[in-house]
Design a protein around this motif. Sequence first.
Motif, PDB file in Angstrom:
ATOM      1  N   UNK A  28     -51.564  47.107 -39.297  1.00  0.00           N
ATOM      2  CA  UNK A  28     -50.189  47.600 -39.473  1.00  0.00           C
ATOM      3  C   UNK A  28     -49.182  46.452 -39.492  1.00  0.00           C
ATOM      4  N   UNK A  29     -49.391  45.445 -38.660  1.00  0.00           N
ATOM      5  CA  UNK A  29     -48.422  44.357 -38.518  1.00  0.00           C
ATOM      6  C   UNK A  29     -48.482  43.334 -39.645  1.00  0.00           C
ATOM      7  N   UNK A  30     -49.566  43.314 -40.397  1.00  0.00           N
ATOM      8  CA  UNK A  30     -49.771  42.237 -41.365  1.00  0.00           C
ATOM      9  C   UNK A  30     -49.406  42.644 -42.786  1.00  0.00           C
ATOM     10  N   UNK A  31     -49.199  41.623 -43.606  1.00  0.00           N
ATOM     11  CA  UNK A  31     -48.938  41.798 -45.033  1.00  0.00           C
ATOM     12  C   UNK A  31     -49.611  40.659 -45.794  1.00  0.00           C
ATOM     13  N   UNK A  32     -49.770  40.852 -47.094  1.00  0.00           N
ATOM     14  CA  UNK A  32     -50.286  39.786 -47.939  1.00  0.00           C
ATOM     15  C   UNK A  32     -51.666  39.312 -47.526  1.00  0.00           C
ATOM     16  N   UNK A  33     -51.826  37.985 -47.444  1.00  0.00           N
ATOM     17  CA  UNK A  33     -53.124  37.404 -47.094  1.00  0.00           C
ATOM     18  C   UNK A  33     -53.558  37.795 -45.684  1.00  0.00           C
ATOM     19  N   UNK A  34     -52.595  37.883 -44.769  1.00  0.00           N
ATOM     20  CA  UNK A  34     -52.941  38.291 -43.403  1.00  0.00           C
ATOM     21  C   UNK A  34     -53.502  39.707 -43.385  1.00  0.00           C
ATOM     22  N   UNK A  35     -52.971  40.577 -44.231  1.00  0.00           N
ATOM     23  CA  UNK A  35     -53.487  41.949 -44.308  1.00  0.00           C
ATOM     24  C   UNK A  35     -54.934  41.946 -44.818  1.00  0.00           C
ATOM     25  N   UNK A  36     -55.240  41.080 -45.779  1.00  0.00           N
ATOM     26  CA  UNK A  36     -56.614  41.006 -46.285  1.00  0.00           C
ATOM     27  C   UNK A  36     -57.578  40.607 -45.170  1.00  0.00           C
ATOM     28  N   UNK A  37     -57.162  39.654 -44.354  1.00  0.00           N
ATOM     29  CA  UNK A  37     -58.005  39.236 -43.230  1.00  0.00           C
ATOM     30  C   UNK A  37     -58.180  40.385 -42.242  1.00  0.00           C
ATOM     31  N   UNK A  38     -57.083  41.063 -41.915  1.00  0.00           N
ATOM     32  CA  UNK A  38     -57.135  42.148 -40.935  1.00  0.00           C
ATOM     33  C   UNK A  38     -58.046  43.280 -41.406  1.00  0.00           C
ATOM     34  N   UNK A  39     -57.944  43.640 -42.675  1.00  0.00           N
ATOM     35  CA  UNK A  39     -58.761  44.741 -43.185  1.00  0.00           C
ATOM     36  C   UNK A  39     -60.242  44.361 -43.240  1.00  0.00           C
ATOM     37  N   UNK A  40     -60.533  43.118 -43.610  1.00  0.00           N
ATOM     38  CA  UNK A  40     -61.944  42.694 -43.633  1.00  0.00           C
ATOM     39  C   UNK A  40     -62.495  42.620 -42.218  1.00  0.00           C
ATOM     40  N   UNK A  41     -61.669  42.198 -41.287  1.00  0.00           N
ATOM     41  CA  UNK A  41     -62.082  42.148 -39.889  1.00  0.00           C
ATOM     42  C   UNK A  41     -62.391  43.553 -39.380  1.00  0.00           C
ATOM     43  N   UNK A  42     -61.567  44.512 -39.745  1.00  0.00           N
ATOM     44  CA  UNK A  42     -61.810  45.896 -39.337  1.00  0.00           C
ATOM     45  C   UNK A  42     -63.153  46.393 -39.861  1.00  0.00           C
ATOM     46  N   UNK A  43     -63.460  46.079 -41.112  1.00  0.00           N
ATOM     47  CA  UNK A  43     -64.728  46.514 -41.699  1.00  0.00           C
ATOM     48  C   UNK A  43     -65.922  45.872 -40.991  1.00  0.00           C
ATOM     49  N   UNK A  44     -65.814  44.578 -40.707  1.00  0.00           N
ATOM     50  CA  UNK A  44     -66.917  43.862 -40.055  1.00  0.00           C
ATOM     51  C   UNK A  44     -67.156  44.411 -38.649  1.00  0.00           C
ATOM     52  N   UNK A  45     -66.089  44.627 -37.901  1.00  0.00           N
ATOM     53  CA  UNK A  45     -66.228  45.155 -36.541  1.00  0.00           C
ATOM     54  C   UNK A  45     -66.811  46.564 -36.551  1.00  0.00           C
ATOM     55  N   UNK A  46     -66.428  47.356 -37.535  1.00  0.00           N
ATOM     56  CA  UNK A  46     -66.970  48.715 -37.630  1.00  0.00           C
ATOM     57  C   UNK A  46     -68.475  48.682 -37.883  1.00  0.00           C
ATOM     58  N   UNK A  47     -68.904  47.833 -38.801  1.00  0.00           N
ATOM     59  CA  UNK A  47     -70.326  47.753 -39.132  1.00  0.00           C
ATOM     60  C   UNK A  47     -71.150  47.216 -37.960  1.00  0.00           C
ATOM     61  N   UNK A  48     -70.573  46.323 -37.173  1.00  0.00           N
ATOM     62  CA  UNK A  48     -71.305  45.785 -36.021  1.00  0.00           C
ATOM     63  C   UNK A  48     -71.635  46.873 -35.010  1.00  0.00           C
TER      64      UNK A  48
END
Length: 216
Positions: free
Chosen positions: A129-149
């Motif tokens: 929610x807090x991020x935009x642009x490149x930071x948002x891309x990192x946050x969303x990929x991090x969310x996916x990785x943590x979910x799969x773990x």
Amino acid sequence: MDCDKYPISCELEQIARAISDSDASTFWLTLLATLVGAVAAGATSIALYRHELKTRNRGEIDVAVSELIREVQKYSQEYTRFVKDLRSWQFAEADRLSALLGSGPTTPREMPDSPAREGIDTAVEMLVVLTNGDDRRVAERCREVLYELNFLKDFEAQRVEYGSVRRVLVAWRARKRDADATIANLETIDERRRIIETGSDDPIPDAPEPYKRASE
């Protein structure tokens, strides 16, 4: 009049003096200088405001990442304890069933509860929610990785990969890795998870290590 102390009043007085002197060229030059000064002051104020806003947003993201790192660490530790308690419970149940067959009923032990993931989920969603642009891309990929773990049943491997996520996030916010490099590191973690989870014969890539020893 002290123009340093009262700049606006001083400029207005100069304009009035120029008009009263009926010197058209002086009047227009004074007016132009006033307008230029006002535009410059406005541009400076906008630049300072944008810088302050950017700095504040960066600070908020740093706080959100710190909270996420703490939640990942907390969950990893709690899950490790849960697995150990679960194994202990399984051994105790096996002993109880053996005793039940031999000498009658025994009191069963309560099965341990698995740790909750709400802390991680909430922290990573706030980061998105807090991020935009490149930071948002990192946050969303991090969310996916943590979910799969979450589906990695090898708890020791899961602990290692959670540790990798934490180090990658720290390097990102410490400006040691840009967004693209951070996402590439997260991709490596996800690939390692996939190979371990599926039991594939593919070679497991090395865990991303954002920091190197000074001797290397």
